[in-house]
Scaffold this active site. Structure first.
Site, mmCIF file in Angstrom:
data_model
loop_
_atom_site.group_PDB
_atom_site.id
_atom_site.type_symbol
_atom_site.label_atom_id
_atom_site.label_comp_id
_atom_site.label_asym_id
_atom_site.label_seq_id
_atom_site.Cartn_x
_atom_site.Cartn_y
_atom_site.Cartn_z
ATOM 1 N N ARG A 18 4.519 -32.643 -93.249
ATOM 2 C CA ARG A 18 3.921 -34.233 -93.259
ATOM 3 C C ARG A 18 3.882 -34.594 -91.921
ATOM 4 N NH1 ARG A 18 5.401 -32.791 -98.851
ATOM 5 N NH2 ARG A 18 3.160 -32.973 -100.337
ATOM 6 N N LYS B 77 -3.793 -40.817 -80.774
ATOM 7 C CA LYS B 77 -4.730 -40.682 -81.062
ATOM 8 C C LYS B 77 -4.305 -38.697 -81.222
ATOM 9 C CE LYS B 77 -9.419 -43.307 -81.571
ATOM 10 N NZ LYS B 77 -10.682 -43.086 -81.230
ATOM 11 N N GLU C 79 -12.021 -41.076 -66.260
ATOM 12 C CA GLU C 79 -11.451 -42.284 -66.984
ATOM 13 C C GLU C 79 -10.715 -43.033 -66.395
ATOM 14 O OE1 GLU C 79 -11.811 -41.627 -70.072
ATOM 15 O OE2 GLU C 79 -12.233 -39.974 -71.217
ATOM 16 N N LYS D 273 -5.294 -49.004 -71.067
ATOM 17 C CA LYS D 273 -4.918 -48.591 -72.379
ATOM 18 C C LYS D 273 -4.117 -49.146 -73.631
ATOM 19 C CE LYS D 273 -6.255 -44.255 -75.632
ATOM 20 N NZ LYS D 273 -5.898 -43.111 -75.230
ATOM 21 N N GLU E 222 -8.976 -48.730 -84.087
ATOM 22 C CA GLU E 222 -9.569 -48.479 -83.685
ATOM 23 C C GLU E 222 -11.130 -49.377 -84.717
ATOM 24 O OE1 GLU E 222 -11.355 -45.367 -81.631
ATOM 25 O OE2 GLU E 222 -13.530 -45.894 -82.599
ATOM 26 N N ARG F 223 -10.337 -52.051 -79.997
ATOM 27 C CA ARG F 223 -10.256 -49.960 -79.719
ATOM 28 C C ARG F 223 -11.753 -49.602 -79.268
ATOM 29 N NH1 ARG F 223 -5.871 -45.660 -80.742
ATOM 30 N NH2 ARG F 223 -6.291 -43.997 -79.092
ATOM 31 N N ASN G 129 -14.794 -46.884 -75.293
ATOM 32 C CA ASN G 129 -15.832 -45.477 -75.913
ATOM 33 C C ASN G 129 -16.592 -46.097 -74.415
ATOM 34 O OD1 ASN G 129 -14.799 -43.925 -77.923
ATOM 35 N ND2 ASN G 129 -15.201 -45.743 -79.494
ATOM 36 N N HIS H 229 -18.651 -43.275 -73.312
ATOM 37 C CA HIS H 229 -18.813 -42.550 -73.982
ATOM 38 C C HIS H 229 -20.267 -42.223 -75.231
ATOM 39 C CE1 HIS H 229 -14.331 -42.299 -72.222
ATOM 40 N NE2 HIS H 229 -14.027 -41.264 -72.729
ATOM 41 N N HIS I 81 -21.096 -38.817 -74.635
ATOM 42 C CA HIS I 81 -20.180 -37.733 -75.095
ATOM 43 C C HIS I 81 -21.755 -36.644 -75.369
ATOM 44 C CE1 HIS I 81 -16.322 -39.050 -77.286
ATOM 45 N NE2 HIS I 81 -16.253 -38.405 -76.756
ATOM 46 N N HIS J 194 -15.373 -32.645 -70.187
ATOM 47 C CA HIS J 194 -15.761 -34.272 -70.372
ATOM 48 C C HIS J 194 -15.899 -35.160 -69.197
ATOM 49 C CE1 HIS J 194 -14.605 -38.258 -73.019
ATOM 50 N NE2 HIS J 194 -13.584 -37.922 -72.431
HETATM 51 P P1 NAD Z 1 -7.726 -29.425 -70.858
HETATM 52 O O1 NAD Z 1 -6.558 -29.198 -71.566
HETATM 53 O O2 NAD Z 1 -9.385 -27.974 -71.390
HETATM 54 O O3 NAD Z 1 -7.586 -28.775 -69.409
HETATM 55 C C1 NAD Z 1 -8.629 -29.111 -68.605
HETATM 56 C C2 NAD Z 1 -8.504 -27.566 -67.459
HETATM 57 O O4 NAD Z 1 -6.887 -27.885 -67.102
HETATM 58 C C3 NAD Z 1 -7.529 -26.243 -68.963
HETATM 59 O O5 NAD Z 1 -7.968 -25.140 -67.683
HETATM 60 C C4 NAD Z 1 -6.325 -26.539 -67.942
HETATM 61 O O6 NAD Z 1 -5.809 -24.643 -68.255
HETATM 62 C C5 NAD Z 1 -6.082 -27.274 -66.723
HETATM 63 N N1 NAD Z 1 -4.777 -27.632 -66.523
HETATM 64 C C6 NAD Z 1 -4.099 -27.902 -67.098
HETATM 65 N N2 NAD Z 1 -3.233 -28.621 -66.431
HETATM 66 C C7 NAD Z 1 -3.014 -27.792 -65.777
HETATM 67 C C8 NAD Z 1 -2.439 -28.285 -64.168
HETATM 68 N N3 NAD Z 1 -1.310 -28.995 -64.321
HETATM 69 N N4 NAD Z 1 -3.098 -27.731 -62.732
HETATM 70 C C9 NAD Z 1 -3.750 -26.960 -63.249
HETATM 71 N N5 NAD Z 1 -4.701 -26.519 -64.401
HETATM 72 C C10 NAD Z 1 -4.528 -26.855 -65.450
HETATM 73 O O7 NAD Z 1 -8.843 -30.781 -70.499
HETATM 74 P P2 NAD Z 1 -8.036 -32.313 -70.475
HETATM 75 O O8 NAD Z 1 -9.247 -32.875 -69.105
HETATM 76 O O9 NAD Z 1 -6.728 -32.558 -69.744
HETATM 77 O O10 NAD Z 1 -8.324 -32.823 -71.545
HETATM 78 C C11 NAD Z 1 -10.073 -32.843 -72.615
HETATM 79 C C12 NAD Z 1 -9.398 -32.828 -74.377
HETATM 80 O O11 NAD Z 1 -8.790 -34.073 -74.144
HETATM 81 C C13 NAD Z 1 -10.778 -33.162 -74.630
HETATM 82 O O12 NAD Z 1 -10.698 -32.176 -76.304
HETATM 83 C C14 NAD Z 1 -11.180 -34.561 -74.929
HETATM 84 O O13 NAD Z 1 -11.174 -34.449 -76.442
HETATM 85 C C15 NAD Z 1 -9.022 -34.254 -75.109
HETATM 86 N N6 NAD Z 1 -9.247 -36.577 -74.923
HETATM 87 C C16 NAD Z 1 -8.087 -36.809 -76.022
HETATM 88 C C17 NAD Z 1 -8.114 -38.548 -76.069
HETATM 89 C C18 NAD Z 1 -7.422 -38.968 -77.097
HETATM 90 O O14 NAD Z 1 -7.161 -40.419 -76.986
HETATM 91 N N7 NAD Z 1 -6.499 -37.945 -77.319
HETATM 92 C C19 NAD Z 1 -9.086 -38.698 -75.369
HETATM 93 C C20 NAD Z 1 -9.494 -38.862 -74.438
HETATM 94 C C21 NAD Z 1 -10.137 -37.095 -74.159
HETATM 95 ZN ZN ZN Z 2 -13.015 -39.556 -72.526
#
Ligand code: NAD
Ligand code: ZN
Length: 341
Positions: free
Chosen positions: A111, A132, A174, A217, A227, A231, A235, A238, A242, A252
């Site tokens: 939990r 989130k 972003e 943010k 949201e 909030r 988007n 997005h 998306h 992304h």
């Molecule tokens: P990711 O975690 O998939 O990383 C992208 C790539 O970079 C991967 O191949 C990873 O292995 C590589 N990588 C990570 N750190 C590295 C480093 N220091 N050096 C070399 N390679 C590295 O993705 P991301 O782009 O960081 O994030 C995308 C995700 O975030 C999506 O799933 C999206 O839905 C989520 N997201 C969440 C929120 C939220 O509020 N929770 C907001 C925006 C995006």
């Molecule tokens: Zn985003």
């Protein structure tokens, strides 16, 4: 640089600096469970060694496939098997996919146990704050999730150097969004600081922009954590983004950049400067599909109702507007796409 949230309770610090990793205090917990991106672990082995030495380490392969029910079930059982109590903590080391996945485990295991975010991508300046967390359902992205404030965010900028350009650009998408939400002035400053790929490749002064993005943010999520209103403006770009991400399987932030161009057009703004900037940043172009492909995906989006689609538009500031399908299509044609296949 340290930012602090300003909630009534459960506040957390966001530390952004080179070498910030050393600030994690594992002695606060009876056990630290580290869920780490295997690519990051390999590239930053030396840097992570002290933390690994005082933690139980689980290496994972990053990406959308990680954010799934089977991977969640497998990981949670491995953690239980290894031993965990309510005084243990999960530390997520990686980009947004690892943060979302590990955060959802921390939110649901026993939990809820403490959760520390160690973002390693530029994109994660966005995903690591705001609380989130979640995984994907078979029928859609981020449909299973929770709100879980981290106990701390430790953003060690030394991780960023090893990012491939494609990921730097994705995270920058972003940063652009956050600058747009702030003001036209801020956007102009960002354009001047990173006029083309070369500057972004070297990440010169990126710290300042990551911090500004996080502040932007934080201001929004503190006013509307769950949201119900404000909030939603996060988007920006997005809704179309998306649909593009889902269709073309691109990173992304690249999809968000396409979404921002579309939103700019929909807001009645001139996109010439934005388009040539994105070209100079070498945003990969996509071959647009028939409009209906994106429309059906936008219509499925959980934020929408009936035949109109809710969009964040940008005038002097962001505002929500429900836009008719016809107007969306006309804008799409202006962007260079066609309705028929
Ligand atoms: P990711 O975690 O998939 O990383 C992208 C790539 O970079 C991967 O191949 C990873 O292995 C590589 N990588 C990570 N750190 C590295 C480093 N220091 N050096 C070399 N390679 C590295 O993705 P991301 O782009 O960081 O994030 C995308 C995700 O975030 C999506 O799933 C999206 O839905 C989520 N997201 C969440 C929120 C939220 O509020 N929770 C907001 C925006 C995006
Ligand atoms: Zn985003």
């Amino acid at each position: 640089m340290k930012l602090m949230t300003d909630y009534d309770r459960d506040n957390y610090a966001i530390t952004v600096s080179h070498g910030a990793l050393a600030q994690i205090d594992t002695s606060l917990y009876d056990k630290v469970i580290m869920i780490v991106d295997e690519t990051v672990l390999a590239l930053h082995d030396q840097r992570l060694r002290p933390l690994c030495a005082s933690s139980e380490v689980f290496a994972v392969s990053a990406g959308e496939e990680l954010k799934s029910l089977p991977k969640y079930s497998e990981m949670i059982n491995r953690i239980i098997e290894a031993g965990v109590t309510r005084s243990s903590a999960i530390v997520a080391v990686g980009g947004g996919s690892v943060g979302d996945f590990a955060g959802f485990i921390a939110a649901t295991l026993l939990r809820g146990i403490d959760f520390i975010q160690v973002p390693t991508t530029i994109l994660a300046h966005d995903s690591a704050i705001g609380g989130k967390v979640g995984i994907n359902a078979t029928l859609g992205k981020n449909l299973i999730g929770a709100f879980k404030r981290p106990a701390a965010v430790i953003y060690d900028l030394d991780f960023l150097d090893t990012l491939p350009y494609s990921e730097k650009l994705s995270g920058f998408g972003e940063i652009i969004k956050h600058a747009m939400l702030d003001s036209d002035d801020t956007l102009a400053q960002l354009m001047a600081a990173f006029p083309a790929r070369q500057q972004l490749e070297h990440l010169a002064d990126i710290d300042e922009w990551l911090i500004r993005g996080m502040q932007q943010k934080l201001t929004v999520v503190q006013a509307d954590e769950h949201e119900t209103g404000l909030r939603k403006t996060l988007n920006l770009g997005h809704t179309f983004g998306h649909a593009v991400e889902f269709t073309h399987h691109i990173p992304h932030g690249h999809a968000v950049m396409h979404g921002l161009i579309y939103t700019w057009l929909l807001s009645g703004r001139d996109i010439t400067a934005l388009k040539s900037w994105f070209k100079a940043l070498e945003l990969p172009m996509i071959e647009l599909r028939p409009f209906v492909t994106y429309l059906s995906l936008m219509a499925k989006d959980k934020k929408n109702s009936h035949n109109e689609i809710q969009f964040v538009l940008l005038d002097d500031g962001p505002r929500m507007e429900t836009v008719s399908e016809e107007r969306l299509y006309q804008t799409y044609k202006k962007a260079g796409g066609s309705y028929e296949s």
